[in-house]
Design a protein around this motif. Structure first.
Motif, PDB file in Angstrom:
ATOM      1  N   SER A  61       1.387   4.566  -2.668  1.00 63.44           N
ATOM      2  CA  SER A  61       0.017   4.663  -2.161  1.00 63.44           C
ATOM      3  C   SER A  61      -0.060   4.261  -0.696  1.00 63.44           C
ATOM      4  O   SER A  61      -0.723   4.914   0.112  1.00 63.44           O
ATOM      5  CB  SER A  61      -0.911   3.782  -2.998  1.00 63.44           C
ATOM      6  N   ALA A  62       0.640   3.175  -0.349  1.00 61.51           N
ATOM      7  CA  ALA A  62       0.642   2.725   1.046  1.00 61.51           C
ATOM      8  C   ALA A  62       1.328   3.739   1.948  1.00 61.51           C
ATOM      9  O   ALA A  62       0.871   4.004   3.071  1.00 61.51           O
ATOM     10  CB  ALA A  62       1.331   1.365   1.148  1.00 61.51           C
ATOM     11  N   ALA A  63       2.410   4.331   1.468  1.00 58.57           N
ATOM     12  CA  ALA A  63       3.106   5.345   2.271  1.00 58.57           C
ATOM     13  C   ALA A  63       2.212   6.558   2.500  1.00 58.57           C
ATOM     14  O   ALA A  63       2.190   7.128   3.594  1.00 58.57           O
ATOM     15  CB  ALA A  63       4.404   5.749   1.589  1.00 58.57           C
ATOM     16  N   ALA A  64       1.471   6.957   1.462  1.00 63.04           N
ATOM     17  CA  ALA A  64       0.565   8.098   1.607  1.00 63.04           C
ATOM     18  C   ALA A  64      -0.537   7.801   2.618  1.00 63.04           C
ATOM     19  O   ALA A  64      -1.007   8.706   3.311  1.00 63.04           O
ATOM     20  CB  ALA A  64      -0.036   8.460   0.256  1.00 63.04           C
ATOM     21  N   ILE A  75       2.933   1.772   6.707  1.00 65.92           N
ATOM     22  CA  ILE A  75       4.375   1.654   6.554  1.00 65.92           C
ATOM     23  C   ILE A  75       4.780   0.222   6.241  1.00 65.92           C
ATOM     24  O   ILE A  75       5.640  -0.019   5.376  1.00 65.92           O
ATOM     25  CB  ILE A  75       5.089   2.147   7.834  1.00 65.92           C
ATOM     26  N   HIS A  76       4.153  -0.727   6.915  1.00 63.78           N
ATOM     27  CA  HIS A  76       4.508  -2.127   6.670  1.00 63.78           C
ATOM     28  C   HIS A  76       4.186  -2.528   5.235  1.00 63.78           C
ATOM     29  O   HIS A  76       5.017  -3.142   4.544  1.00 63.78           O
ATOM     30  CB  HIS A  76       3.758  -3.035   7.638  1.00 63.78           C
ATOM     31  N   GLY A  77       2.990  -2.170   4.762  1.00 66.13           N
ATOM     32  CA  GLY A  77       2.619  -2.505   3.392  1.00 66.13           C
ATOM     33  C   GLY A  77       3.536  -1.842   2.383  1.00 66.13           C
ATOM     34  O   GLY A  77       3.911  -2.456   1.377  1.00 66.13           O
ATOM     35  N   ALA A  78       3.907  -0.592   2.637  1.00 63.59           N
ATOM     36  CA  ALA A  78       4.807   0.112   1.722  1.00 63.59           C
ATOM     37  C   ALA A  78       6.179  -0.541   1.704  1.00 63.59           C
ATOM     38  O   ALA A  78       6.815  -0.673   0.648  1.00 63.59           O
ATOM     39  CB  ALA A  78       4.922   1.582   2.135  1.00 63.59           C
ATOM     40  N   PHE A  79       6.636  -0.973   2.869  1.00 67.83           N
ATOM     41  CA  PHE A  79       7.962  -1.589   2.943  1.00 67.83           C
ATOM     42  C   PHE A  79       7.972  -2.930   2.198  1.00 67.83           C
ATOM     43  O   PHE A  79       8.933  -3.249   1.480  1.00 67.83           O
ATOM     44  CB  PHE A  79       8.344  -1.797   4.412  1.00 67.83           C
ATOM     45  N   VAL A  80       6.926  -3.714   2.349  1.00 66.91           N
ATOM     46  CA  VAL A  80       6.833  -4.998   1.644  1.00 66.91           C
ATOM     47  C   VAL A  80       6.810  -4.771   0.129  1.00 66.91           C
ATOM     48  O   VAL A  80       7.516  -5.449  -0.635  1.00 66.91           O
ATOM     49  CB  VAL A  80       5.591  -5.776   2.099  1.00 66.91           C
TER      50      VAL A  80
END
Length: 499
Positions: free
Chosen positions: A100-103, A107-112
């Motif tokens: 969901s964060a990547a979409a 990027i930072h949230g998706a990576f975490v």
């Protein structure tokens, strides 16, 4: 009221813990003693433990469910301390959060979320594959490879991980590391159920890294690959590169019949047939692809390529097919981009310019189409005009990752062709700066310019100090290490131009 007196002249003064403990006084000796009621103490202790357990479970459930927002974790999983299931539920939800964060381009949230998910459930193969896809999408190809290799170390017999890992390595130009992994860590798996798949990737990586002769020797050592359907595309490539054109076409024809839903096989087969001068067969293969995929535009582009006129009376048919394609797919930017990309590779200057000007008239983003137009000009050796177009794109384009790297590589070529050595050096410096965290991708580009003989670019792209390893800070949108290849996704759907 008199104080209660017990046996032996002792008097009970006070009780504690609901009667589990009692303080007694000896009236004769005037001493005090603490007595324990064992059964009652056990009962009180049990009740206290049950209360603490209930409190702990409730607190843990509320922390996971309300604070950490892990909705998948159930109360009874916490109550029965099913740690493995809890960690798996947490990982599953965090993988979903990553997507969901990547979409949303967070990027930072998706990576975490990805790191947390892999920490909680490192054996989740589906989640690991999702993580690798996310890392590839943001340009962290080295981290994607590391993520997949970590998964292979845990489950070396997982076929999905094998395909994802070596598919990525062989398309990124990192065939050397692929061979090292195959002949090292995964060597014991060659005798297992995935042996044929691993040997196929070994032949493919050997072809890319060690050359056709070495790959042909490997193929001769593995005769079972010639009779295995999924290995036939690699077998065909080896045979083609070792000048066994008939064998390559026959192998790929067999694969197309066995796997009719695999479009890249149609494209490769048609390309082989066209290059071998079997034009009628190539056009028939393109027609079969269009019949198999009637609503997709890639087969139609393949047909346009195969209908390239070889005689004057074939021009009308070719132009008619282009007109029908634009009529059917002209409103789809990705379809127009694919046709423009093919026009650039084939040197169809007029068609490339037409697509570029039509998109500009519709006020669409024409950077990619303009770059393909410059490709067509370079194919026709009109380097000064191509240089002007690329310079204009560069002025209007901020540093945009993958696209910029592809653009700068073209600027190196046209600058060298026009004799502008300083411009070639400057564009090469920009490529080196953009790929400073991707030494393998940088080396792939350097080798390309070694083959082209552009010494200025080779000098600027040569790494003289150890490159920094990829880390979270290197994950930025739009800078895939796939920029090392001067191709785009659209380029890979149609067989390469063999001229």
């Amino acid at each position: 009221m008199s104080t209660p007196t017990t046996f032996s002249g002792q008097t009970a003064l006070k009780t504690y813990l609901f009667g589990s403990l009692s303080l007694h006084r000896n009236e004769v000796n005037h001493t005090y003693a603490l007595r324990i009621n064992g059964p009652r103490l056990a009962l009180v202790a049990g009740a206290a433990c049950i209360a603490c357990y209930a409190l702990l479970v409730t607190a843990g459930y509320l922390w996971l469910h309300d604070l950490r927002k892990i909705d998948r974790v159930g109360f009874f999983e916490v109550a029965f301390f099913r740690v493995k299931e809890i960690r798996q539920d947490m990982a599953t939800q965090q993988f979903a959060t990553m997507q969901s964060a990547a979409a949303a381009r967070d990027i930072h949230g998706a990576f975490v979320a990805m790191n947390s998910a892999l920490h909680h459930d490192p054996d989740n193969v589906a989640g690991r594959l999702q993580a690798a896809n996310f890392l590839k999408s943001v340009g962290a190809n080295t981290l994607a490879v590391n993520t997949l290799e970590d998964g292979l170390a845990r489950t070396p017999d997982n076929q999905d991980l094998i395909k994802a890992t070596f598919g990525l390595l062989t398309t990124m130009g990192r065939d050397g590391p692929a061979l090292k992994l195959l002949r090292g860590q995964l060597a014991p798996q060659f005798s297992g159920p995935n042996g044929i798949l691993l040997r196929t990737y070994e032949v493919q990586a050997s072809l890319n890294a060690e050359g056709p002769a070495a790959a042909r020797q490997l193929l001769d050592r593995y005769p079972d690959l010639r009779t295995t359907t999924r290995s036939l595309p690699v077998v065909a490539r080896v045979l083609w590169d070792t000048q066994d054109r008939t064998g390559a076409i026959d192998a790929l024809s067999t694969f197309v019949k066995a796997e009719p839903d695999n479009f890249p096989a149609y494209a490769d087969l048609a390309g082989y047939q066209q290059t071998a001068g079997r034009i009628a067969e190539a056009r028939q293969t393109a027609d079969l692809a269009c019949a198999q995929f009637p609503k997709e535009f890639a087969p139609r582009v393949l047909r346009i390529v195969m209908l390239t006129p070889t005689k004057r009376d074939e021009i009308f048919t070719w132009e008619k097919e282009i007109g029908l394609y634009i009529k059917d797919f002209g409103d789809k930017p990705e379809a127009v981009a694919m046709l423009a990309e093919i026009s650039g590779r084939k040197g169809w200057v007029d068609l490339a310019r037409l697509l570029y000007e039509a998109a500009a008239a519709r006020q669409q983003n024409v950077r990619q189409l303009a770059m393909y137009y410059s490709d067509a000009l370079m194919y026709q050796r009109k380097f000064p005009e191509a240089q002007r177009i690329l310079a204009e794109i560069d002025r209007q384009t901020p540093d945009s990752g993958n696209f910029s790297v592809l653009l700068w590589q073209r600027e190196i070529v046209v600058a060298a062709a026009c004799g502008d050595r300083d411009d070639a050096r400057e564009s090469a410096r920009r490529v080196a700066s953009a790929l400073r965290r991707d030494p393998d991708g940088l080396e792939t580009i350097r080798q390309r310019f070694v083959k082209l003989g552009i010494k200025e670019a080779v000098a600027e792209l040569t790494v003289t100090t150890p490159a920094a390893k990829s880390d979270a800070a290197s994950i930025t949108p739009g800078l895939p290490a796939s920029a090392a290849g001067a191709t785009t996704p659209a380029m890979k759907t149609v067989a390469p131009d063999k001229s």
